[in-house]
Write a protein that holds these residues in place. Structure first.
Motif: not given
Length: 137
Positions: A23-33
């Motif tokens: 979940t943390a990795a997915g959220g980080t990817l969404l923010v960076l994208g």
């Protein structure tokens, strides 16, 4: 011990579960994208004014005359609202028939389609289509 949750000792620390890491990795990817997309659009210079181009796609006979289907492309970066498209057919004997319509909006670098109706056959005549105006939204 009254205020501590059952099964936990004071000062103990549990490792995050695999799902917490996912979940943390997915959220980080969404923010960076999202940040990357916003930066790329800002650097591309999307603030160019509307550049509206009209082209004929098809002419068909209909019950009460002819329908001219067209495509309107906004090659600029900004949105154009209330885009007025005018069509003109020069018929035999020097007569001119006009038709017009308004597209609500065309986003930057986008395409919309529409149609105009004429009584005269525009295929053998001088058919002219153009965008005659727009407003800033």
């Amino acid at each position: 011990m009254d205020g501590e949750p059952k099964g936990r000792r004071s000062g103990s620390h549990e490792e995050p579960s695999v799902w917490e890491w996912v979940t943390a990795a997915g959220g980080t990817l969404l923010v960076l994208g999202t940040v990357g997309l916003m930066l790329s659009e800002a650097l591309r210079g999307e603030s160019t004014p509307p550049d509206v181009v009209v082209s004929v796609e098809r002419v068909e006979a209909v019950e009460n005359g002819f329908r001219v289907e067209f495509r309107v492309e906004n090659r600029g970066g900004e949105t154009a609202a209330g885009v007025k498209v005018e069509g003109e057919v020069r018929g035999g004997g020097g007569t001119t028939e006009t038709s017009e319509m308004t597209l609500d909006y065309i986003p930057g670098r986008a395409t919309r389609r529409g149609g105009l109706f004429f009584r005269e056959d525009p295929r053998g005549s001088g058919l002219t289509l153009r965008a005659s105006g727009y407003a800033e939204p």
